[in-house]
Design a protein around this motif. Structure first.
Motif, PDB file in Angstrom:
ATOM      1  N   MET A 638      44.057  44.138  36.553  1.00  0.00           N
ATOM      2  CA  MET A 638      43.132  43.615  37.549  1.00  0.00           C
ATOM      3  C   MET A 638      43.476  42.156  37.825  1.00  0.00           C
ATOM      4  SD  MET A 638      38.974  43.704  37.447  1.00  0.00           S
ATOM      5  CE  MET A 638      38.010  42.898  38.734  1.00  0.00           C
ATOM      6  N   GLY A 639      43.397  41.732  39.062  1.00  0.00           N
ATOM      7  CA  GLY A 639      43.682  40.357  39.432  1.00  0.00           C
ATOM      8  C   GLY A 639      43.695  40.200  40.940  1.00  0.00           C
ATOM      9  N   TYR A 640      44.087  39.010  41.394  1.00  0.00           N
ATOM     10  CA  TYR A 640      44.219  38.719  42.817  1.00  0.00           C
ATOM     11  C   TYR A 640      45.694  38.690  43.190  1.00  0.00           C
ATOM     12  CZ  TYR A 640      39.278  37.375  43.119  1.00  0.00           C
ATOM     13  OH  TYR A 640      37.911  37.386  43.110  1.00  0.00           O
ATOM     14  N   ASP A 641      45.994  39.100  44.412  1.00  0.00           N
ATOM     15  CA  ASP A 641      47.381  39.097  44.866  1.00  0.00           C
ATOM     16  C   ASP A 641      47.956  37.688  44.950  1.00  0.00           C
ATOM     17  OD1 ASP A 641      47.499  41.846  45.055  1.00  0.00           O
ATOM     18  OD2 ASP A 641      46.923  41.895  47.170  1.00  0.00           O
ATOM     19  N   ASP A 642      47.109  36.691  45.187  1.00  0.00           N
ATOM     20  CA  ASP A 642      47.588  35.313  45.323  1.00  0.00           C
ATOM     21  C   ASP A 642      47.448  34.516  44.032  1.00  0.00           C
ATOM     22  OD1 ASP A 642      44.867  35.057  45.180  1.00  0.00           O
ATOM     23  OD2 ASP A 642      44.637  33.974  47.086  1.00  0.00           O
ATOM     24  N   ASN A 643      47.216  35.202  42.897  1.00  0.00           N
ATOM     25  CA  ASN A 643      47.103  34.564  41.583  1.00  0.00           C
ATOM     26  C   ASN A 643      45.862  33.700  41.430  1.00  0.00           C
ATOM     27  OD1 ASN A 643      49.184  35.506  39.900  1.00  0.00           O
ATOM     28  ND2 ASN A 643      50.684  34.244  40.973  1.00  0.00           N
ATOM     29  N   THR A 644      44.882  33.879  42.277  1.00  0.00           N
ATOM     30  CA  THR A 644      43.611  33.176  42.089  1.00  0.00           C
ATOM     31  C   THR A 644      42.979  33.620  40.769  1.00  0.00           C
ATOM     32  OG1 THR A 644      43.236  33.066  44.470  1.00  0.00           O
ATOM     33  CG2 THR A 644      41.304  32.823  43.053  1.00  0.00           C
ATOM     34  N   PRO A 645      42.470  32.698  39.951  1.00  0.00           N
ATOM     35  CA  PRO A 645      41.847  33.098  38.681  1.00  0.00           C
ATOM     36  C   PRO A 645      40.640  34.007  38.901  1.00  0.00           C
ATOM     37  CG  PRO A 645      42.335  30.749  38.691  1.00  0.00           C
ATOM     38  CD  PRO A 645      42.556  31.235  40.093  1.00  0.00           C
ATOM     39  N   LEU A 646      40.496  34.982  38.022  1.00  0.00           N
ATOM     40  CA  LEU A 646      39.323  35.844  38.045  1.00  0.00           C
ATOM     41  C   LEU A 646      38.124  35.073  37.502  1.00  0.00           C
ATOM     42  CD1 LEU A 646      41.100  38.976  36.600  1.00  0.00           C
ATOM     43  CD2 LEU A 646      40.096  38.866  38.885  1.00  0.00           C
ATOM     44  N   THR A 647      36.954  35.389  37.996  1.00  0.00           N
ATOM     45  CA  THR A 647      35.736  34.718  37.546  1.00  0.00           C
ATOM     46  C   THR A 647      34.981  35.617  36.573  1.00  0.00           C
ATOM     47  OG1 THR A 647      35.568  33.579  39.679  1.00  0.00           O
ATOM     48  CG2 THR A 647      33.600  33.617  38.291  1.00  0.00           C
ATOM     49  N   GLY A 648      34.907  35.171  35.322  1.00  0.00           N
ATOM     50  CA  GLY A 648      34.143  35.924  34.332  1.00  0.00           C
ATOM     51  C   GLY A 648      34.749  37.260  33.957  1.00  0.00           C
TER      52      GLY A 648
END
Length: 732
Positions: A638-648
């Motif tokens: 699980m994650g974002y395609d642009d490497n944005t940090p996940l929240t919580g």
């Protein structure tokens, strides 16, 4: 007395009129005079007579020239029809008109689940297909098909009237083309595609579809030649095999298989009406694009069939009440991420650029695929905030590497999209730690050996001191290796990796199937390297199967259509042994504790043993959970395609919950089989790691009777290649 001098009495009765004498016959008048005398009666004056005379003279010229021109035109038409007649091949040679090959993908049960390329389901005869399809096509496209000679003047006149009534030009919109003319257009008037003559195949197709007057005239002549050469059934057969019906399906058989999962001969009235309705705009009306729009069009076709006597009132009512529905394979939008992966992993000349009709049997289990999609959807709908663009990927496989399900993103019903399960290289975080402990166990250490969790720094040449910390920023003193893995402590993992040797850790991970470049420094132990979800899931499958490497695969067998012999077989499966079986079983036990009270407790399955490992990278840019039961291995990223940090989000959070929801559905109805694992048999007699290892030397960290030189003889006989190589180097 004499009567001399008196008038004689009349011989007729008195007061009776004498008979009239017959009139002599009238003399015949000359025709010229009669015409001249009659003329004034029609026109009256000289001007009128002149006009009528001029019109009569013009008519005589027109008639005299017209019938001769008509004869000439008919002769020319006959010659043109004869020319095309002589160029037409046998009807059987015109049934398959695709320029490229097709790929049909079958699941593990040999059921079709996806198609690629131009699909052709096999030649069918007009009499062999369902009568409902045949009647629907005639009712929709050409109701006078069996009455005209290739062109239909009534249909043309009707089309012109409709166009004018709708405010268009007489030849704009409805064309009044017959089925025979449409077939002529599909055949491109006999002009086959020659790559050297065109910039592209699309340009050739566009030229074949031109609607100019000259082109329509040629189509009409070609159509009449076809009517002379072929029977009506042969013309209809050519049309039913060549017509494009959306979704990459050419012909009735391919479309029937594509949308309904059945043969064209088995279609009911609603299904036949839906296919016939696609002919006007196949891409727009394809049921895979918009099922409601396709059903609405089919209802119109059902009405035409009823009005023309092809369906009774009751049959039409039944078809309208039960519109055609897509098969499960069609609903899956051509196989999604799994089909894309199989196509990309197979040989190009038999997949993406094939000129043959290819059938590929795969490892996909459609039940498991549905379970994976349902599990992912359940968590994302319930736990993810609205508007979140976080992505996820899921892979489920057997212990031998046979991939049973694959999700490459939140939008599951897509094709040709970016596949995060196979194409996204992301840092693995703590999900890499099992390979550190696998190396230690292979070298003879026990999961009950201990290591001190304390402040720890390593001087890295050119970078200075590197001081790892635990996720909680707390230290736990002396802990066993099992505890360190269970709670995902970072410092013990780094110490163990340094002690057994980073090169060996890299080799074990690589041998288990992680092919991505692995970090050279001590951060390797904490998952600083990147890998794909498919690679990581395959590596965990190696732990489940007892310590042998696997190559994940989806292709089982590839055949050419009509051939019984496979062209190629599976390109994956179980490979060489990496670690001993008893080491793999003990590592499985260690990983089971991760779920039974460790960082992965949210992945715990009711009434079933499972083992796994969480993983969270720096700044929570990636969150992982990988694990297995006795039956299947599953990985979640699980994650974002642009490497944005996940929240919580950590690996033990939403990824673990997704894994649980997926595996609960995957294992539904299956017996609870115990994991192939063994708890450690020998408890250590003394601490195994130095108390103050601030600047440890890798070969001095470990102490005690469970060290590298003390492997029991029964283990030595079953060692993997790593231990054998080390033993030779160390003189053991």
């Amino acid at each position: 007395m004499s009567n001399s001098g008196r008038r004689k009495p009349p011989l007729v009765a008195e007061k009776r009129k004498p008979k009239s004498k017959p009139k002599p016959p009238a003399k015949p008048r000359s025709t010229r005079k009669s015409r001249k005398r009659a003329a004034p009666r029609r026109g009256g004056n000289v001007v009128t007579r002149a006009i009528f005379g001029l019109l009569h003279w013009i008519w005589r010229i027109i008639w005299g020239v017209g019938w001769r021109l008509t004869v000439v035109a008919l002769l020319l038409l006959g010659g043109a029809v004869g020319y095309y007649y002589n160029t037409l091949p046998e009807a059987s040679a015109l049934l398959d008109g695709r320029a490229r090959g097709s790929v049909t993908l079958l699941d593990r049960d040999s059921d079709v689940f996806a198609w690629r390329g131009d699909q052709f389901g096999g030649a069918v005869n007009a009499q062999a297909v369902s009568k409902h399809l045949r009647n629907a096509v005639i009712a929709t496209e050409d109701r006078r098909f069996y009455k005209h000679p290739g062109i239909d003047p009534i249909g043309i006149a009707s089309a012109i009237r409709i166009n004018l009534s709708e405010g268009r030009g007489p030849l704009s919109g409805h064309g009044g083309s017959t089925l025979t003319q449409q077939t002529a257009k599909l055949l491109c008037l006999g002009n086959e595609y020659v790559e050297a003559d065109w910039k592209s195949e699309a340009e050739y197709v566009a030229d074949c579809r031109r609607g100019s007057l000259g082109r329509k005239a040629k189509e009409a002549i070609y159509a009449m030649a076809m009517e002379v050469k072929y029977t009506k059934e042969e013309i209809l057969s050519i049309y039913l095999n060549r017509a494009y019906m959306g979704g990459g399906a050419y012909g009735a058989e391919a479309a029937a298989q594509r949308y309904f999962g059945k043969h064209a001969a088995q279609l009911n009235p609603a299904e036949g009406a839906m296919l016939a309705g696609l002919l006007t705009a196949p891409s727009t009306l394809a049921p895979t694009s918009n099922i409601e729009r396709s059903q609405n069009r089919a209802s119109v076709v059902v009405g035409l069939m009823r009005n023309q006597g092809f369906l009774s009132e009751s049959e039409a009512a039944l078809a309208l009440a039960n519109p055609a529905e897509l098969s499960q394979a069609a609903e899956r939008q051509a196989g999604g991420y799994f089909a894309d992966w199989v196509m990309s992993s197979g040989p190009e000349f038999f997949t993406r650029d094939t000129t043959e009709d290819v059938i590929i049997r795969t490892t996909l289990d459609q039940r498991i695929q549905r379970a994976a999609e349902a599990g992912l959807t359940a968590v994302f709908e319930e736990k993810l905030r609205d508007g979140s663009k976080a992505q996820a990927a899921v892979v489920v496989m057997s212990a031998d590497g046979a991939v049973r399900a694959m999700i490459g993103g939140r939008q599951t019903k897509v094709s040709g999209a970016f596949n995060r399960a196979t194409q996204a290289n992301r840092q693995t975080g703590s999900s890499f730690k099992p390979f550190v402990y696998a190396t230690a166990l292979e070298l003879g250490y026990s999961s009950m050996d201990t290591v001190v969790d304390e402040p720890y720094c390593i001087n890295i040449a050119g970078s200075g001191n590197w001081c790892p910390s635990n996720y909680s920023n707390r230290f736990h003193g002396r802990v066993t290796l099992a505890d360190a893995l269970q709670h995902s402590y970072n410092i013990p993992a780094v110490k163990v990796a340094e002690s057994v040797g980073l090169d060996l850790v890299r080799k074990v991970a690589s041998d288990f199937g992680i092919q991505s470049d692995l970090a050279a420094g001590p951060a390797l132990a904490l998952g600083a390297s990147e890998s794909t979800l498919l690679e990581m899931t395959g590596a965990f499958a190696g732990i489940l199967n007892g310590g042998s490497s696997v190559t994940p695969y989806g292709l089982v067998e590839l055949k050419l259509l009509g051939s019984d012999e496979p062209v190629m077989g599976a390109g994956g499966g179980i490979g060489e042994r990496v670690i001993r079986e008893d080491a793999a079983r003990e590592l499985t036990w260690m990983m089971s504790r991760v779920i039974d009270g460790g960082t992965g407790s949210r992945a715990k399955l009711p009434g079933r043993e499972a083992a796994g490992k969480t993983g969270t990278t720096q700044a929570a840019r990636d969150a992982w959970f990988l694990g297995f039961t006795a039956d299947y291995v599953a990985g979640v990223w699980m994650g974002y395609d642009d490497n944005t940090p996940l929240t919580g989000v950590t690996g033990g959070g939403l990824p673990a919950e997704i894994w649980r929801e997926v595996m609960v559905r995957v294992q539904e109805g299956m017996p609870a089989t115990p994991l192939p694992m063994d708890a450690p048999r020998v408890q250590p007699a003394q601490p195994q790691v130095a108390e103050q290892p601030q600047q440890p030397q890798p070969q001095q960290e470990w102490q005690g009777n469970q060290g590298r030189q003390q492997v029991p003889q029964q283990q030595q006989n079953r060692e993997g290649p790593i231990a054998n190589i080390l033993r030779q180097l160390l003189g053991g």
